[in-house]
Design a protein around this motif. Structure first.
Motif, PDB file in Angstrom:
ATOM      1  N   TYR A   1     -38.168  22.506   8.723  1.00  0.00           N
ATOM      2  CA  TYR A   1     -38.297  23.247   9.976  1.00  0.00           C
ATOM      3  C   TYR A   1     -37.074  24.120  10.214  1.00  0.00           C
ATOM      4  N   GLU A   2     -37.289  25.303  10.741  1.00  0.00           N
ATOM      5  CA  GLU A   2     -36.200  26.143  11.221  1.00  0.00           C
ATOM      6  C   GLU A   2     -35.984  25.858  12.704  1.00  0.00           C
ATOM      7  N   GLU A   3     -34.745  25.885  13.129  1.00  0.00           N
ATOM      8  CA  GLU A   3     -34.437  25.652  14.538  1.00  0.00           C
ATOM      9  C   GLU A   3     -35.126  26.688  15.417  1.00  0.00           C
ATOM     10  N   GLY A   4     -35.876  26.216  16.397  1.00  0.00           N
ATOM     11  CA  GLY A   4     -36.579  27.117  17.302  1.00  0.00           C
ATOM     12  C   GLY A   4     -37.840  27.736  16.720  1.00  0.00           C
ATOM     13  N   GLN A   5     -38.198  27.338  15.520  1.00  0.00           N
ATOM     14  CA  GLN A   5     -39.395  27.872  14.862  1.00  0.00           C
ATOM     15  C   GLN A   5     -40.645  27.570  15.671  1.00  0.00           C
ATOM     16  N   VAL A   6     -41.595  28.489  15.668  1.00  0.00           N
ATOM     17  CA  VAL A   6     -42.889  28.266  16.295  1.00  0.00           C
ATOM     18  C   VAL A   6     -43.943  28.202  15.184  1.00  0.00           C
ATOM     19  N   ILE A   7     -44.572  27.056  15.063  1.00  0.00           N
ATOM     20  CA  ILE A   7     -45.638  26.863  14.079  1.00  0.00           C
ATOM     21  C   ILE A   7     -46.960  27.069  14.788  1.00  0.00           C
ATOM     22  N   GLU A   8     -47.745  28.015  14.309  1.00  0.00           N
ATOM     23  CA  GLU A   8     -49.008  28.361  14.964  1.00  0.00           C
ATOM     24  C   GLU A   8     -50.192  27.905  14.122  1.00  0.00           C
ATOM     25  N   VAL A   9     -51.084  27.179  14.748  1.00  0.00           N
ATOM     26  CA  VAL A   9     -52.373  26.807  14.152  1.00  0.00           C
ATOM     27  C   VAL A   9     -53.429  27.174  15.179  1.00  0.00           C
ATOM     28  N   ASP A  10     -54.058  28.320  14.969  1.00  0.00           N
ATOM     29  CA  ASP A  10     -55.013  28.858  15.946  1.00  0.00           C
ATOM     30  C   ASP A  10     -54.335  28.965  17.319  1.00  0.00           C
ATOM     31  N   GLU A  11     -54.905  28.342  18.348  1.00  0.00           N
ATOM     32  CA  GLU A  11     -54.322  28.478  19.682  1.00  0.00           C
ATOM     33  C   GLU A  11     -53.132  27.544  19.911  1.00  0.00           C
ATOM     34  N   LEU A  12     -52.904  26.625  18.984  1.00  0.00           N
ATOM     35  CA  LEU A  12     -51.794  25.679  19.142  1.00  0.00           C
ATOM     36  C   LEU A  12     -50.484  26.315  18.675  1.00  0.00           C
ATOM     37  N   LYS A  13     -49.452  26.161  19.481  1.00  0.00           N
ATOM     38  CA  LYS A  13     -48.131  26.682  19.128  1.00  0.00           C
ATOM     39  C   LYS A  13     -47.111  25.568  19.324  1.00  0.00           C
ATOM     40  N   PHE A  14     -46.464  25.163  18.232  1.00  0.00           N
ATOM     41  CA  PHE A  14     -45.473  24.094  18.255  1.00  0.00           C
ATOM     42  C   PHE A  14     -44.075  24.688  18.103  1.00  0.00           C
TER      43      PHE A  14
END
Length: 202
Positions: free
Chosen positions: A98-111
């Motif tokens: 993981y990158e710090e502050g990274q946003v992982i997107e899976v369709d409408e989900l954003k982590f």
């Protein structure tokens, strides 16, 4: 989005979560339950597992990771520091850290991901949207994860707790720990002795 709460086997009863998007793609956070439990839900909802997000690499959180990632060709996320191929840290590798502050997107989900070492070197927390905060073994309801195991550090834990308290996380976000009952971020900020102590000692 549909959300499912599963539990790993005794004696740890690790919390695990399966989220299915509106497009029938699925994400697992901490694959601790039995493989067939995930497969049953995925098949019943005609969903495809695309991502497995590990908050850290302890064996009671990643038990089904290898089989599920191979079966579904899902991307396995875990910090390299927690992929040691040992009894405590059974993963030998992951597809990505993981990158710090990274946003992982899976369709409408954003982590949104933040590093929170202390319980392990590779511990992270994951904020899904503004509603769900997956904290692994960094924070429990009224407590925190152990720092006396391999890779743990009480100094790093205090630093991580101070960092978490300052992050742009809504107080109403549901705090979903690796073990035990759920809480809210605001409740832990107000009443968690360890967070309050870390802030006092800053």
């Amino acid at each position: 989005m549909q959300a499912f709460h599963l539990m790993g086997p005794a004696p740890f009863y690790t919390n695990s979560f399966l989220l299915i998007t509106e497009q029938n793609h699925a994400v697992i956070i901490d694959p601790a339950a039995e493989v067939q439990d995930y497969d049953k839900i995925l098949k019943e909802h005609h969903a495809t597992l695309t991502d497995i997000l590990c908050t850290h690499g302890h064996y009671d959180h990643v038990g089904s990771a290898g089989v599920l990632s191979r079966e579904w060709k899902a991307k396995l996320w875990c910090e390299a520091a927690d992929c040691k191929g040992l009894q405590l840290f059974p993963l030998k590798a992951a597809d990505s850290g993981y990158e710090e502050g990274q946003v992982i997107e899976v369709d409408e989900l954003k982590f949104t991901v933040w590093h929170t070492p202390g319980h392990t070197e590779g511990s992270v927390i994951l904020l899904c949207g503004r509603e769900y905060l997956f904290v692994g073994d960094t924070i429990f309801q009224g407590s925190i994860g152990r720092t006396d195991l391999t890779g743990g550090s009480s100094i790093q834990m205090d630093e991580s707790l101070r960092k978490i308290a300052a992050l742009p996380i809504p107080r109403a976000a549901q705090l979903l720990p690796g073990h035990g009952d759920f809480s809210t971020f605001g409740e832990e900020l107000d009443s968690n002795f360890y967070i309050k102590s870390a802030l006092r000692n800053a």
